[in-house]
Write an enzyme that holds these catalytic residues in place. Sequence first.
Site, short mmCIF file in Angstrom:
data_model
loop_
_atom_site.label_atom_id
_atom_site.label_comp_id
_atom_site.label_asym_id
_atom_site.label_seq_id
_atom_site.Cartn_x
_atom_site.Cartn_y
_atom_site.Cartn_z
N GLU A 202 -13.55 36.38 -19.79
CA GLU A 202 -13.19 36.77 -21.39
C GLU A 202 -13.81 38.06 -21.78
OE1 GLU A 202 -14.16 33.13 -23.70
OE2 GLU A 202 -12.58 31.83 -22.45
N GLU B 219 -8.39 26.94 -14.86
CA GLU B 219 -8.57 25.86 -15.84
C GLU B 219 -7.07 25.19 -16.77
OE1 GLU B 219 -11.19 27.59 -18.88
OE2 GLU B 219 -12.35 28.92 -17.46
C1 XIL Z 1 -15.44 24.56 -22.14
C2 XIL Z 1 -15.97 23.14 -21.69
O1 XIL Z 1 -14.94 22.36 -21.33
C3 XIL Z 1 -16.39 22.33 -23.15
O2 XIL Z 1 -17.17 20.85 -22.65
C4 XIL Z 1 -17.77 23.10 -23.44
O3 XIL Z 1 -18.13 22.44 -24.78
C5 XIL Z 1 -17.11 24.67 -24.14
O4 XIL Z 1 -16.34 25.20 -22.95
N1 XIL Z 1 -12.67 28.71 -21.28
C6 XIL Z 1 -13.77 28.49 -20.35
C7 XIL Z 1 -14.44 27.27 -20.09
O5 XIL Z 1 -13.95 29.61 -19.54
O6 XIL Z 1 -15.87 27.56 -19.70
C8 XIL Z 1 -14.44 26.52 -21.51
O7 XIL Z 1 -15.11 25.26 -21.25
C9 XIL Z 1 -13.17 26.43 -21.83
C10 XIL Z 1 -12.33 27.39 -22.18
#
Ligand code: XIL
Length: 408
Positions: free
Chosen positions: A190, A314
Site C-alpha cells: 500500500e 486478499e
Molecule cells: C487486516 C487483518 O485481517 C485484521 O485482522 C487486522 O486487524 C488488520 O489487518 N489489507 C492488508 C491486510 O494488507 O494486512 C489487512 O489485514 C486487510 C487489508
Amino acid sequence: METSIVLSFLGLIESRARASGAGQDILRRAGVALWLSGTLACAARPPAESAASPAASEAGAPSLSEKYAPLFPIGAAVDSGSIKSHEAVLARHFNSITAENEMKFESLEATEGAFDYSTADAMVALAKSHGMKVRGHTLVWHRQTPAWMFTGPDGAPASPELLLARLRNHIQNVVTHFKGSVYAWDVVNEAILDNGQWRTANEPEADQRSPWHGILGTSYVAEAFKAAHAADPDAKLFYNEYRNYIPEKRQAVYAMLKQLLADGVPVHGVGLQCHLNIEPSTDPNNHGYFQTVAELEQAIQLYASLGLEVQVTELDLSVYVPGVKYTPDQFFTAETFSDEVQVRQAARYAEFFALFRKHARTVTGVTFWGVADDNTWLSEFSSGRKDFPLLFDMKHEPKKAFYAVMDF
Ligand code: XIL
C-alpha cells in the site's frame, strides 16, 4: 463527505487508543471500520432467481484447490486460531495459506531486535503438514508497525540511516528465518494512494500516513525489495496493493514498478488485494465506482505487460455496497443473508473467477482473506455489522458462491 466523517472518527479512536494505552486492538478495529466506510440506504431489490445449489455437505463437495490445481493455487488467510478451528475445510479446499497478522512487523519484532517467531512457526508447520504453500505478509507497511521503528534514541524521528539499517535488519532476519518455507513475500504493502499519489507522512488522516516515506522518501520501496532478495534469492517478491481497478491508481502502480524494474530492483509480481463488494458503487466519486471486472482486467494486463506475475492476495466479497449508507437494522444477519443475496454474490464471484481463469498465465495464485464466514475481518468491528464475504458459511459448508466458482 462520508469518508472524511469516518476518518475523523478513526482519528478520535486512535487518539483515545493511544491515550488509554489500549493500542493495537482498537486501532486494528478502527482500520477495519475505515474499510467498511461504505454506508447505505438499503434499496429494495427485485427477487432474483434462486440458484439450484447442491445440498452437498462440505465433506461431500469436490475440492476447490484440486479443481483449480491446473491453473493456480487457492489460498486462505488464517490466524493462529482459525488454522486449527477451520483445519478440515482448509485441508480439503485450499493448498496455500497466508498469516493474517502473525508475520506482520508488530508480530515478529514488537521490540527492537527481539524477534518472536513462535506463533508464525507453528502455523507454517501446520500448513506444511497438509502440503500447503505459504505466502509471507507483509514486510513493509504503514500499519501494524511499532513506533520504535521510526523513533531515534533521543525520542526524535529516526534518521534515514537508522531507519534504513532497521529496515534491512528486519527483512534480513525475517526472510532468512522463513527461507525455504515461504515461497512468496508481500514485500511492500500500500505505498500508493487511490488518487495515484505516493502515500506520504503528511496525509490528513493519521492512520493513512507513511513514516517510511516521511523519513526515506520513495527509496524505501527499492531498499525493501533488495534486502528481501539478498536474504532469499528464491522467494518471489510482490508489491501488494488494494483497489487496483481505479485507473489513476493502477497507472501510478504501473509507473512505480516500471521504474523499479528499469533500476534493476528485484520485483517479481503484483498482489491485488481484491476486497470486493457485491456490486460496484453507482457514485462516480466513490472508489467503488471502478470496481468492475473490466477495470480489474486492465490492471492485470498492465502489470503483465511489464513481465510481472499477478496474484490475488486478499480476496473477499462483501455483501454491502460501497458508498451506500446502512443503518443497523439493515445490517445482514444469517437470516437476511437470503438465497437472493447469495445468488447475487455467487454471480459476482463467478465473474471475477472467470477473469482470473482467463488470465491464468499471469495470475499465479488466488488467496481469500479468510476461510469461512464465521471468521472474517469484515465482521471484526464494534458496530456489529456482520458480513458474509467468503465461499464457506458460518458452519463451514460451501455456499452458492462456492458452486459458482467451481462451475467451469
Ligand atoms: C487486516 C487483518 O485481517 C485484521 O485482522 C487486522 O486487524 C488488520 O489487518 N489489507 C492488508 C491486510 O494488507 O494486512 C489487512 O489485514 C486487510 C487489508
